[in-house]
Scaffold this active site. Structure first.
Site, PDB file in Angstrom:
ATOM      1  N   LYS A   1      -8.920  43.231  12.958  1.00 60.87           N
ATOM      2  CA  LYS A   1      -7.591  43.068  12.375  1.00 60.87           C
ATOM      3  C   LYS A   1      -6.704  42.324  13.359  1.00 60.87           C
ATOM      4  O   LYS A   1      -6.476  42.803  14.477  1.00 60.87           O
ATOM      5  CB  LYS A   1      -7.003  44.444  12.041  1.00 60.87           C
TER       6      LYS A   1
ATOM      7  N   GLU B   1     -15.200  44.050  18.782  1.00 65.29           N
ATOM      8  CA  GLU B   1     -14.511  45.074  17.978  1.00 65.29           C
ATOM      9  C   GLU B   1     -15.448  45.622  16.895  1.00 65.29           C
ATOM     10  O   GLU B   1     -15.526  46.823  16.666  1.00 65.29           O
ATOM     11  CB  GLU B   1     -13.262  44.485  17.303  1.00 65.29           C
TER      12      GLU B   1
ATOM     13  N   LYS C   1      -9.526  40.967   8.602  1.00 64.46           N
ATOM     14  CA  LYS C   1      -8.193  40.856   8.007  1.00 64.46           C
ATOM     15  C   LYS C   1      -7.280  40.058   8.901  1.00 64.46           C
ATOM     16  O   LYS C   1      -7.267  40.319  10.097  1.00 64.46           O
ATOM     17  CB  LYS C   1      -7.644  42.279   7.836  1.00 64.46           C
TER      18      LYS C   1
ATOM     19  N   SER D   1      -0.931  40.347   2.158  1.00 63.18           N
ATOM     20  CA  SER D   1       0.288  40.089   1.398  1.00 63.18           C
ATOM     21  C   SER D   1       0.776  38.635   1.509  1.00 63.18           C
ATOM     22  O   SER D   1       1.126  38.021   0.512  1.00 63.18           O
ATOM     23  CB  SER D   1       1.382  41.051   1.852  1.00 63.18           C
TER      24      SER D   1
HETATM   25  C1  PBG Z   1      -0.825  49.097   8.430  1.00 66.48           C
HETATM   26  C2  PBG Z   1      -1.264  47.963   7.596  1.00 66.48           C
HETATM   27  C3  PBG Z   1      -0.725  46.679   7.484  1.00 66.48           C
HETATM   28  C4  PBG Z   1      -1.431  46.042   6.465  1.00 66.48           C
HETATM   29  C5  PBG Z   1      -2.392  46.931   6.027  1.00 66.48           C
HETATM   30  N1  PBG Z   1      -2.289  48.105   6.736  1.00 66.48           N
HETATM   31  C6  PBG Z   1       0.438  46.066   8.142  1.00 66.48           C
HETATM   32  C7  PBG Z   1       0.435  45.874   9.579  1.00 66.48           C
HETATM   33  O1  PBG Z   1      -0.532  46.141  10.286  1.00 66.48           O
HETATM   34  O2  PBG Z   1       1.474  45.459  10.046  1.00 66.48           O
HETATM   35  C8  PBG Z   1      -1.177  44.653   5.958  1.00 66.48           C
HETATM   36  C9  PBG Z   1      -1.595  44.415   4.540  1.00 66.48           C
HETATM   37  C10 PBG Z   1      -1.007  43.206   3.933  1.00 66.48           C
HETATM   38  O3  PBG Z   1      -0.296  42.403   4.565  1.00 66.48           O
HETATM   39  O4  PBG Z   1      -1.263  43.023   2.730  1.00 66.48           O
HETATM   40  N2  PBG Z   1      -1.232  49.092   9.732  1.00 66.48           N
END
Ligand code: PBG
Length: 323
Positions: free
Chosen positions: A194, A232, A247, A273
């Site tokens: 991530k 990771e 992600k 998103s």
């Molecule tokens: C929480 C989380 C996030 C997302 C999924 N779980 C935001 C972040 O890490 O700031 C992002 C999902 C998206 O942007 O659709 N840790």
């Protein structure tokens, strides 16, 4: 000129193109992320993500039936608390919105697989994904809180848990607590790779989880790093992850492809998103053909090596042309 091979021969008709197509999207590939809010009758539009809503449990269950009827297999739940505090105590509450939603969903729409996001950021007053100690996110102190949140989801009946916090060792910590408490058959889909991405911007409005100080770069990965992604992923495999997630998705296709080549576990990719909202915004301006771009981006993510795709487009994609 004597051409021996003409690639265009196999592109001449839609029938031929379909016959030699290498990548297919199926409804079963998609996981639909949803936001659960406390209360009753809540259906609150997320402005930066057209078509996405924060729903109370009653509304969520209604929509879950529609999701099942579209042939989608699974949803991913994010929760909003009644009240945030320094330690994110509501994250593990059996009365939390997520825990209540899971219980209702498993009773009323049992065929739908319910995956829960495990993180502290929506529950803490500071908005970080773990607990703060002396101005920093304290890795090891956060593990217990995350494991307790995951356990509370499993106790509510969650089919799978998905830790997204990026603390070191959290997959192992969650696996240990789940196993101790008799949930050894609940799989972990780890947000293994991530990145600290600006593409999460719109989500932070949806989950009200923007950090109140600093940013997430001390725990999420540097977008410039690829070798680190392999490390990771390897750690999460050792700790007992069942599915590895990368992600964001589209800006990181090279990473999806490398992780898929290296590891034998199913690979998931999260079209986040910002990826969703960019397409929506350009379509609203009349600059892009929304459905065509949606399907092309989803196909690209699958072609890169993702077996599963988490996407806010899941319903829209299931409604058109996939089989
Ligand atoms: C929480 C989380 C996030 C997302 C999924 N779980 C935001 C972040 O890490 O700031 C992002 C999902 C998206 O942007 O659709 N840790």
């Amino acid at each position: 000129m004597e051409l021996v091979f003409r690639p265009r021969r196999l592109r001449r008709s839609e029938t031929l193109r379909k016959m030699v197509r290498e990548t297919h999207l199926r409804r079963e590939d998609f996981i639909y992320p949803m936001f659960v809010a406390p209360g009753q009758g809540v259906r609150q539009a997320v402005e930066a993500m057209p078509g996405v809503f924060r729903l109370s449990v009653d509304q969520l269950v209604k929509e879950a039936r529609e999701i099942r009827d579209l042939g989608l297999p699974a949803l991913l739940l994010f929760g909003l608390p009644q009240k945030k505090d320094e330690t994110g105590s509501e994250a593990a509450s059996p009365k939390g919105a997520v825990q209540q939603a899971v219980r209702r969903l498993k009773k009323e729409v049992p065929e739908l697989l319910v995956i829960t996001d495990v993180c502290m950021c929506a529950y803490t007053s500071h908005g970080h994904c773990g607990l703060i100690h002396q101005g920093e996110v304290d890795n090891d102190a956060s593990l217990e809180a995350l494991a307790q949140a995951a356990l509370s989801h499993a106790e509510a009946g969650a089919d799978m848990v998905a830790p997204s916090d990026m603390m070191d060792g959290r997959v192992g910590a969650i696996r240990e607590v789940l196993d101790e408490r008799g949930f050894e058959m609940v799989p972990i889909m780890s947000y293994a790779v991530k990145y600290a991405s600006a593409f999460y911007g719109p989500f932070r409005e949806a989950a009200e989880c923007a950090p109140s100080f600093g940013d997430r770069r001390a725990y999420q990965m540097d977008p410039a790093n690829a070798r680190e992604a392999m490390k990771e992923a390897a750690l999460d495999v050792e700790e007992g992850a069942d599915i590895l997630m990368v992600k964001p998705a589209l800006p990181y296709l090279d990473i999806i492809s490398q992780v898929a080549a290296e590891f034998d576990l199913p690979i998931a990719a999260y079209q986040v998103s910002g990826e969703y909202s960019m397409i929506k915004a350009a379509a609203q301006m009349g600059w892009l053909d929304e459905n065509a771009v949606m399907l092309e981006s989803l196909t690209a993510i699958k072609r890169a090596g993702a077996d599963l795709i988490l996407t806010y487009f899941a319903k829209q994609a299931a409604r058109i042309s996939t089989k």
